[in-house]
Design a protein around this motif. Sequence first.
Motif, PDB file in Angstrom:
ATOM      1  N   ALA A   1     -30.023-101.752 -10.706  1.00  0.00           N
ATOM      2  CA  ALA A   1     -29.853-103.202 -10.712  1.00  0.00           C
ATOM      3  C   ALA A   1     -30.287-103.815  -9.393  1.00  0.00           C
ATOM      4  CB  ALA A   1     -28.390-103.535 -10.993  1.00  0.00           C
ATOM      5  N   GLY A   2     -30.456-102.991  -8.378  1.00  0.00           N
ATOM      6  CA  GLY A   2     -30.883-103.498  -7.084  1.00  0.00           C
ATOM      7  C   GLY A   2     -30.313-102.676  -5.955  1.00  0.00           C
ATOM      8  N   PRO A   3     -30.689-102.984  -4.707  1.00  0.00           N
ATOM      9  CA  PRO A   3     -30.232-102.189  -3.568  1.00  0.00           C
ATOM     10  C   PRO A   3     -28.727-102.142  -3.407  1.00  0.00           C
ATOM     11  CG  PRO A   3     -32.056-103.623  -2.933  1.00  0.00           C
ATOM     12  CD  PRO A   3     -31.647-104.044  -4.313  1.00  0.00           C
ATOM     13  N   ASP A   4     -28.015-103.138  -3.914  1.00  0.00           N
ATOM     14  CA  ASP A   4     -26.564-103.194  -3.711  1.00  0.00           C
ATOM     15  C   ASP A   4     -25.776-102.416  -4.763  1.00  0.00           C
ATOM     16  OD1 ASP A   4     -26.899-104.840  -1.477  1.00  0.00           O
ATOM     17  OD2 ASP A   4     -26.951-106.650  -2.729  1.00  0.00           O
ATOM     18  N   GLN A   5     -26.444-101.904  -5.784  1.00  0.00           N
ATOM     19  CA  GLN A   5     -25.721-101.148  -6.810  1.00  0.00           C
ATOM     20  C   GLN A   5     -25.173 -99.849  -6.228  1.00  0.00           C
ATOM     21  OE1 GLN A   5     -27.968-100.107 -10.314  1.00  0.00           O
ATOM     22  NE2 GLN A   5     -26.277 -99.011 -11.270  1.00  0.00           N
ATOM     23  N   PRO A   6     -23.933 -99.475  -6.538  1.00  0.00           N
ATOM     24  CA  PRO A   6     -23.410 -98.175  -6.087  1.00  0.00           C
ATOM     25  C   PRO A   6     -24.268 -97.042  -6.613  1.00  0.00           C
ATOM     26  CG  PRO A   6     -21.630 -99.567  -6.897  1.00  0.00           C
ATOM     27  CD  PRO A   6     -22.914-100.266  -7.255  1.00  0.00           C
ATOM     28  N   VAL A   7     -24.583 -96.095  -5.754  1.00  0.00           N
ATOM     29  CA  VAL A   7     -25.500 -95.027  -6.150  1.00  0.00           C
ATOM     30  C   VAL A   7     -24.893 -94.138  -7.223  1.00  0.00           C
ATOM     31  CG1 VAL A   7     -24.794 -93.281  -4.446  1.00  0.00           C
ATOM     32  CG2 VAL A   7     -27.193 -93.415  -5.182  1.00  0.00           C
TER      33      VAL A   7
ATOM     34  N   GLU B   1     -19.956 -93.368  -2.437  1.00  0.00           N
ATOM     35  CA  GLU B   1     -19.272 -94.644  -2.267  1.00  0.00           C
ATOM     36  C   GLU B   1     -20.202 -95.736  -1.753  1.00  0.00           C
ATOM     37  OE1 GLU B   1     -18.330 -91.823  -0.800  1.00  0.00           O
ATOM     38  OE2 GLU B   1     -16.631 -91.212  -2.060  1.00  0.00           O
ATOM     39  N   LEU B   2     -21.401 -95.357  -1.275  1.00  0.00           N
ATOM     40  CA  LEU B   2     -22.331 -96.331  -0.720  1.00  0.00           C
ATOM     41  C   LEU B   2     -23.341 -96.777  -1.769  1.00  0.00           C
ATOM     42  CD1 LEU B   2     -23.040 -94.852   2.838  1.00  0.00           C
ATOM     43  CD2 LEU B   2     -21.280 -96.496   2.122  1.00  0.00           C
ATOM     44  N   SER B   3     -24.066 -97.807  -1.430  1.00  0.00           N
ATOM     45  CA  SER B   3     -25.030 -98.385  -2.362  1.00  0.00           C
ATOM     46  C   SER B   3     -26.329 -97.597  -2.384  1.00  0.00           C
ATOM     47  CB  SER B   3     -25.335 -99.829  -1.950  1.00  0.00           C
ATOM     48  OG  SER B   3     -26.064 -99.830  -0.721  1.00  0.00           O
ATOM     49  N   VAL B   4     -27.174 -97.960  -3.351  1.00  0.00           N
ATOM     50  CA  VAL B   4     -28.508 -97.366  -3.420  1.00  0.00           C
ATOM     51  C   VAL B   4     -29.256 -97.630  -2.123  1.00  0.00           C
ATOM     52  CG1 VAL B   4     -30.745 -97.527  -4.569  1.00  0.00           C
ATOM     53  CG2 VAL B   4     -28.643 -97.525  -5.931  1.00  0.00           C
ATOM     54  N   GLY B   5     -29.213 -98.863  -1.652  1.00  0.00           N
ATOM     55  CA  GLY B   5     -29.928 -99.210  -0.431  1.00  0.00           C
ATOM     56  C   GLY B   5     -29.425 -98.459   0.782  1.00  0.00           C
ATOM     57  N   GLU B   6     -28.124 -98.341   0.922  1.00  0.00           N
ATOM     58  CA  GLU B   6     -27.561 -97.629   2.075  1.00  0.00           C
ATOM     59  C   GLU B   6     -27.933 -96.157   2.044  1.00  0.00           C
ATOM     60  OE1 GLU B   6     -23.471-100.082   3.016  1.00  0.00           O
ATOM     61  OE2 GLU B   6     -23.641 -99.029   1.115  1.00  0.00           O
ATOM     62  N   ASN B   7     -27.924 -95.554   0.881  1.00  0.00           N
ATOM     63  CA  ASN B   7     -28.309 -94.148   0.775  1.00  0.00           C
ATOM     64  C   ASN B   7     -29.793 -93.955   1.059  1.00  0.00           C
ATOM     65  OD1 ASN B   7     -26.257 -91.962  -0.327  1.00  0.00           O
ATOM     66  ND2 ASN B   7     -25.655 -93.926  -1.219  1.00  0.00           N
ATOM     67  N   ALA B   8     -30.618 -94.854   0.538  1.00  0.00           N
ATOM     68  CA  ALA B   8     -32.063 -94.685   0.676  1.00  0.00           C
ATOM     69  C   ALA B   8     -32.552 -94.895   2.089  1.00  0.00           C
ATOM     70  CB  ALA B   8     -32.791 -95.642  -0.263  1.00  0.00           C
ATOM     71  N   THR B   9     -31.814 -95.665   2.899  1.00  0.00           N
ATOM     72  CA  THR B   9     -32.265 -96.001   4.260  1.00  0.00           C
ATOM     73  C   THR B   9     -31.442 -95.334   5.351  1.00  0.00           C
ATOM     74  OG1 THR B   9     -30.846 -97.971   4.317  1.00  0.00           O
ATOM     75  CG2 THR B   9     -33.084 -98.244   3.450  1.00  0.00           C
ATOM     76  N   MET B  10     -30.571 -94.410   4.957  1.00  0.00           N
ATOM     77  CA  MET B  10     -29.654 -93.801   5.917  1.00  0.00           C
ATOM     78  C   MET B  10     -30.389 -93.138   7.081  1.00  0.00           C
ATOM     79  SD  MET B  10     -26.549 -91.267   4.855  1.00  0.00           S
ATOM     80  CE  MET B  10     -26.096 -92.404   3.548  1.00  0.00           C
ATOM     81  N   THR B  11     -31.552 -92.560   6.812  1.00  0.00           N
ATOM     82  CA  THR B  11     -32.275 -91.820   7.852  1.00  0.00           C
ATOM     83  C   THR B  11     -33.000 -92.751   8.822  1.00  0.00           C
ATOM     84  OG1 THR B  11     -34.146 -91.636   6.324  1.00  0.00           O
ATOM     85  CG2 THR B  11     -32.614 -89.766   6.447  1.00  0.00           C
ATOM     86  N   VAL B  12     -33.125 -94.047   8.484  1.00  0.00           N
ATOM     87  CA  VAL B  12     -33.854 -94.977   9.357  1.00  0.00           C
ATOM     88  C   VAL B  12     -32.992 -96.171   9.725  1.00  0.00           C
ATOM     89  CG1 VAL B  12     -36.138 -94.301   8.550  1.00  0.00           C
ATOM     90  CG2 VAL B  12     -34.883 -96.081   7.305  1.00  0.00           C
ATOM     91  N   ALA B  13     -31.673 -95.973   9.721  1.00  0.00           N
ATOM     92  CA  ALA B  13     -30.771 -97.095  10.020  1.00  0.00           C
ATOM     93  C   ALA B  13     -31.056 -97.695  11.386  1.00  0.00           C
ATOM     94  CB  ALA B  13     -29.320 -96.619   9.938  1.00  0.00           C
ATOM     95  N   GLY B  14     -31.551 -96.875  12.314  1.00  0.00           N
ATOM     96  CA  GLY B  14     -31.797 -97.368  13.670  1.00  0.00           C
ATOM     97  C   GLY B  14     -32.876 -98.422  13.774  1.00  0.00           C
ATOM     98  N   ARG B  15     -33.747 -98.497  12.793  1.00  0.00           N
ATOM     99  CA  ARG B  15     -34.820 -99.489  12.846  1.00  0.00           C
ATOM    100  C   ARG B  15     -34.540-100.711  11.975  1.00  0.00           C
ATOM    101  NH1 ARG B  15     -39.343 -95.918   9.605  1.00  0.00           N
ATOM    102  NH2 ARG B  15     -38.973 -96.728   7.489  1.00  0.00           N
ATOM    103  N   LEU B  16     -33.318-100.793  11.466  1.00  0.00           N
ATOM    104  CA  LEU B  16     -32.966-101.902  10.582  1.00  0.00           C
ATOM    105  C   LEU B  16     -32.224-103.014  11.299  1.00  0.00           C
ATOM    106  CD1 LEU B  16     -31.871 -99.945   7.378  1.00  0.00           C
ATOM    107  CD2 LEU B  16     -34.127-100.851   7.965  1.00  0.00           C
TER     108      LEU B  16
END
Length: 511
Positions: A405-411, A363-378
Motif C-alpha cells: 500500500a506504500g512505504p508506511d505499510q507495516p512490513v 514492527e517497522l514499515s516497508v520504508g523503514e526496512n528497505a532503507t535501514m542500511t542507508v539511514a545516514g543519508r536520509l
Amino acid sequence: MDAPSNKRAADGRVPADGRAPIVEAEGVTKRFGSTVALADARLKVMPGESHALVGRNGAGKSTLVNVLTGIFPPDGGEVRFDGRPAPAPGDRDAWRARVACVYQKSTIIPELTVAENLFLNRQPGTRGVIGWKRMRREAADLLATWDVQVDPAREAGRLSVQDRQFVEIARALSFGARFIILDEPTAHLDNAEIERLFVRMRALRESGVAFLFISHHLQEVYEVCETVTVFRDARWIATAPVADLPRADLVAAMTGEATELGREGGRREPVTAPVRLAVSGLSGPGFSDVSLEVRRGEVVGLAGSSASGKIELAETLVGLRRPASGTAVLDDRPVPFGDVRKAMDAGIGFVPRDRHAQGLVPELSVGENATMTVAGRLGPFGVVRPGRLRAEAAAAIGDLDIKTAGPDQPVNGLSGGNQQKVVMARALATDPGLLVLINPTAGVDVKSKEALLAVVDRVRADGTAVIIISDELDDLRPCDRVLVFFHGRITAAHPAGWSDRDLVASIEGVS
C-alpha cells in the motif's frame, strides 16, 4: 528398482520368511494446509539392517522421520513396528520403546552430566530423592553394554560431537528401541570419527539394531548401508539393494531426468573482467583453506549440503563471523571481518538466509526496512527526514515491483515474496560492489522467485559481483560458475551449462 515385496503370512502382518520388518510404512500421506508433504510414502527396514533414506531438500525425508517418531500423525496410510500398529499419538513412552532419532543438532543437555542425560526424567531413587551413586553406576553399566567409552560423571557439553551421538544412541537403546534414525550423523565429524561411527553401527547391527541412515553424502551410503530408499517431490521413488545400484542411477532417481526442459544451467561465455573479490586461504568454523575469485559482473554459486561450510563462509564475508586465518580483498581493500556495518561500508550487500529472524524488523514499515542500511543519508546529523525516507523507499518499491500500500505499510502485512523483495531492496540500497545472497528465493512464490533472480541479471550488468548460496538448484541457474563445498572445502567447480545430475553428484560426494 522395484517396490519392496509386501508378501505376508496368514496373519497379514509377518512376511512369509517369518521375519517382521522392524518398521514399515505403507501409503503414508501428510498435508499441511494445501502443501503435500508426503504422498504415498513407503519404507521397510528389517532387523539388523542399515537402510539409507536419500533425496534432495523438500523430498519428504524430514516429514517421514516425524511420522516414524510419532511427532506427526499421518493423514493416511499405516506405520507398523514389528508387524504391529504404531502406538497412539501422545504415548511417548511407547514411541521411545520402538524408535529414536539422533538429530544433526544434539538433544543432549550440555550443562548436565552424561549420567543425568541418560536418565533424564527417570532418575533412580526412592521417595522422590535421587540416588546419585546408583544413577552413575547404572549409567556406567549402560555405557559399557553398548561400548560407549565416556565418563558418566563428565559434563555432556565437554564431550565431542561423536561421543554425544553415542550417548544419544545408548539412551535410545536403554528404552528398548531397536530402530535408530541417524539424521546427517557425519555432518560435523572428521574422517576418523566417521569410520568410528560406522564401526559402532556394524557392531550394533549384529545385535539386531536397525538404522535408518539419512545423509547428503552418498559415498557413505555405499560404505555402510545395505538398502537405499529414494524420495523425490514428497513421493517414494525407488528402493533397491545398494550393491545393485550404480551411483549414476541413484543420483538420477534423486533428481529425475537431467534432460528435462529447463534442467540445465544457462550457457554463457566465461567472464574475463577484472577480479573484484579475491579470497585466499580462508579458514573458520565450518570451512577450511578456501580460495576463490569473483570478477566484475560475474555470478558465482556456492552449493553443498547444509553442513558443507558454504553458509559459514558467506556469513564470514559479510561480517557476521570472524575467520581463524586467511584473507579476503574487495576492490583492493581488505574485507573487514566480524563487523557488518564496516562490511556494508566496504561495499558488501547481503540477503541473509532467514528473512524472519535476520532480515526484517516486523514492527517497522516497508520504508523503514528497505532503507535501514542507508539511514545516514536520509537526513542531517543522523536524524531521518520522513520525506526523504518515503522518497527513497518509493523508488525501491517501484524498482523491485513490491506489492504494498506504500512505504508506511507495516512490513509484516506483506506476502512472503514481497517481504523478500524488501530485504533485497535493503541490500541494494548501498550500491554494493559485492552482493551476497543466501537462499534468496526461500519460501516465495514462482513469480516472486523469477523477479528476485531477474535482479541478479540486472545488477551484474552494472559490474556488481554476485555470490549466490542456495540449496535450490533453480537459484543457481543464473550463475556463471558453481563451486561445490564438501566437508568445508571446495571440491568441484561447474561452469554454466551444468546438469542437475552432475551438480547433485558433486554435492553428494559421488562425482
